[in-house]
Motif scaffolding. Structure first.
Motif, PDB file in Angstrom:
ATOM      1  N   LEU A  67       0.833  -1.206   0.000  1.00 15.37           N
ATOM      2  CA  LEU A  67       0.000   0.000   0.000  1.00 15.37           C
ATOM      3  C   LEU A  67       0.867   1.256   0.000  1.00 15.37           C
ATOM      4  CD1 LEU A  67      -2.909   1.192   0.272  1.00 15.37           C
ATOM      5  CD2 LEU A  67      -2.463   1.281   2.736  1.00 15.37           C
ATOM      6  N   LEU A  68       0.559   2.161  -0.932  1.00 16.38           N
ATOM      7  CA  LEU A  68       1.244   3.453  -0.962  1.00 16.38           C
ATOM      8  C   LEU A  68       0.410   4.527  -0.270  1.00 16.38           C
ATOM      9  CD1 LEU A  68       2.592   3.552  -4.633  1.00 16.38           C
ATOM     10  CD2 LEU A  68       3.910   3.166  -2.540  1.00 16.38           C
ATOM     11  N   ILE A  69      -0.864   4.598  -0.639  1.00 17.42           N
ATOM     12  CA  ILE A  69      -1.712   5.646  -0.106  1.00 17.42           C
ATOM     13  C   ILE A  69      -3.161   5.203  -0.161  1.00 17.42           C
ATOM     14  CG2 ILE A  69      -1.935   6.834  -2.334  1.00 17.42           C
ATOM     15  CD1 ILE A  69      -1.839   9.506  -0.725  1.00 17.42           C
ATOM     16  N   GLN A  70      -3.930   5.676   0.809  1.00 10.76           N
ATOM     17  CA  GLN A  70      -5.353   5.347   0.909  1.00 10.76           C
ATOM     18  C   GLN A  70      -6.146   6.626   1.096  1.00 10.76           C
ATOM     19  OE1 GLN A  70      -6.185   2.647   4.108  1.00 10.76           O
ATOM     20  NE2 GLN A  70      -8.387   2.926   3.986  1.00 10.76           N
ATOM     21  N   PHE A  71      -7.197   6.784   0.288  1.00 11.83           N
ATOM     22  CA  PHE A  71      -8.094   7.937   0.381  1.00 11.83           C
ATOM     23  C   PHE A  71      -9.467   7.497   0.879  1.00 11.83           C
ATOM     24  CE2 PHE A  71      -5.716  11.201  -1.880  1.00 11.83           C
ATOM     25  CZ  PHE A  71      -4.885  10.494  -2.734  1.00 11.83           C
ATOM     26  N   GLN A  72     -10.081   8.323   1.672  1.00 10.27           N
ATOM     27  CA  GLN A  72     -11.491   8.183   2.017  1.00 10.27           C
ATOM     28  C   GLN A  72     -12.154   9.440   1.482  1.00 10.27           C
ATOM     29  OE1 GLN A  72     -13.131   5.720   3.090  1.00 10.27           O
ATOM     30  NE2 GLN A  72     -15.080   6.519   3.846  1.00 10.27           N
ATOM     31  N   ASN A  73     -12.989   9.265   0.446  1.00  6.86           N
ATOM     32  CA  ASN A  73     -13.500  10.397  -0.334  1.00  6.86           C
ATOM     33  C   ASN A  73     -12.286  11.185  -0.852  1.00  6.86           C
ATOM     34  OD1 ASN A  73     -16.315   9.766  -0.054  1.00  6.86           O
ATOM     35  ND2 ASN A  73     -16.075  10.316   2.100  1.00  6.86           N
ATOM     36  N   ASN A  74     -12.147  12.456  -0.571  1.00  7.29           N
ATOM     37  CA  ASN A  74     -10.986  13.172  -1.097  1.00  7.29           C
ATOM     38  C   ASN A  74      -9.936  13.450  -0.033  1.00  7.29           C
ATOM     39  OD1 ASN A  74     -12.456  15.016   0.279  1.00  7.29           O
ATOM     40  ND2 ASN A  74     -12.421  16.598  -1.289  1.00  7.29           N
ATOM     41  N   GLY A  75     -10.053  12.776   1.112  1.00  5.01           N
ATOM     42  CA  GLY A  75      -9.077  12.959   2.169  1.00  5.01           C
ATOM     43  C   GLY A  75      -8.140  11.760   2.290  1.00  5.01           C
ATOM     44  N   VAL A  76      -6.895  12.023   2.683  1.00  6.21           N
ATOM     45  CA  VAL A  76      -5.905  10.966   2.854  1.00  6.21           C
ATOM     46  C   VAL A  76      -6.078  10.293   4.210  1.00  6.21           C
ATOM     47  CG1 VAL A  76      -3.455  10.434   3.019  1.00  6.21           C
ATOM     48  CG2 VAL A  76      -4.249  12.113   1.348  1.00  6.21           C
TER      49      VAL A  76
END
Lengths: 113, 111
Positions: free
Chosen positions: A45-54
């Protein structure tokens, strides 16, 4: 239901160049993930978003990698400048919410020469 | 440290033979466990998952997996392998919000 779309499918660049990948998640999925899969290894995993937030970018090399998810739908992942060790498949995934099943796109295979 | 280990990098079985792919995890509690399959040039497809309850989990394409807490294992099985099962298989667990994958096992099927 359409799956996760990614483009391009393949990209070859020289080191120190920049590159961007695009991901369109499944409609209605709030959570979006970018993974890096180096040959012979499992995805990381590099990055995870919830809607437009990190939610989590702890494993993103922030000196060269950046990602955004404007408007909480599509996402782009950028590498600038690329290094040889960035050669990998970059997978995008989405899920309805955090902790739900993740659906993966076909990936973008990046080769850095 | 949290980790997933798939001890077998490559496995070759004959078509029609049974299959077992091993997966061991290291985590302080019982994680949510998954098996994914990845065919060449394709994304990952979820085969099955274990959250709680019955330790024998049925998945798609005739696969099943058994969670054994005492052994920290979640091995994938199939009674009769088909040539189309040739692919790479990944075990993974969800701890917090992060999905952690093992290194994968490449399955080859002999005719």
């Amino acid at each position: 239901e359409a799956g996760v779309a990614q483009s391009p499918r393949y990209k070859i660049i020289e080191k120190r160049q920049s590159v961007a990948f695009w991901c369109n998640p499944i409609s209605g999925h709030a959570t979006l993930y970018w993974y890096q899969q180096i040959l012979g290894q499992g995805p990381k995993l590099l990055i995870q978003f919830q809607n437009n937030g990190v939610v989590d970018d702890s494993q993103l090399p922030k000196d060269r990698f950046s990602a955004e998810r404007l408007k909480g739908v599509d996402s782009t992942l950028k590498i600038q400048p690329a290094k040889l060790e960035d050669s990998a498949v970059y997978l995008c995934a989405s899920s309805r919410e955090i902790y739900n099943e993740q659906f993966f796109g076909p990936g973008t295979r990046l080769t850095v020469l | 440290a949290q980790s997933v280990t798939q001890p077998d990098i490559h496995i070759t079985v004959s078509e029609g033979a049974s299959l077992e792919l091993r997966c061991n995890y290291s985590y302080g509690a019982t994680p949510y466990l998954f098996w994914y399959v990845q065919s060449p040039g394709q994304g990952l497809q979820l085969l099955l998952k274990y959250f709680s309850g019955d330790t024998l989990v049925q998945g798609i394409k005739g696969f099943e997996a058994e969670f054994k807490r005492s052994q920290s294992s979640f091995n994938l099985r199939k009674p009769s392998v088909h040539w189309s099962d040739a692919a790479e298989y990944f075990c993974a667990f969800l701890a917090g919000n992060m999905l952690t994958f093992g290194g994968g096992t490449r399955l080859m099927v002999k005719p």
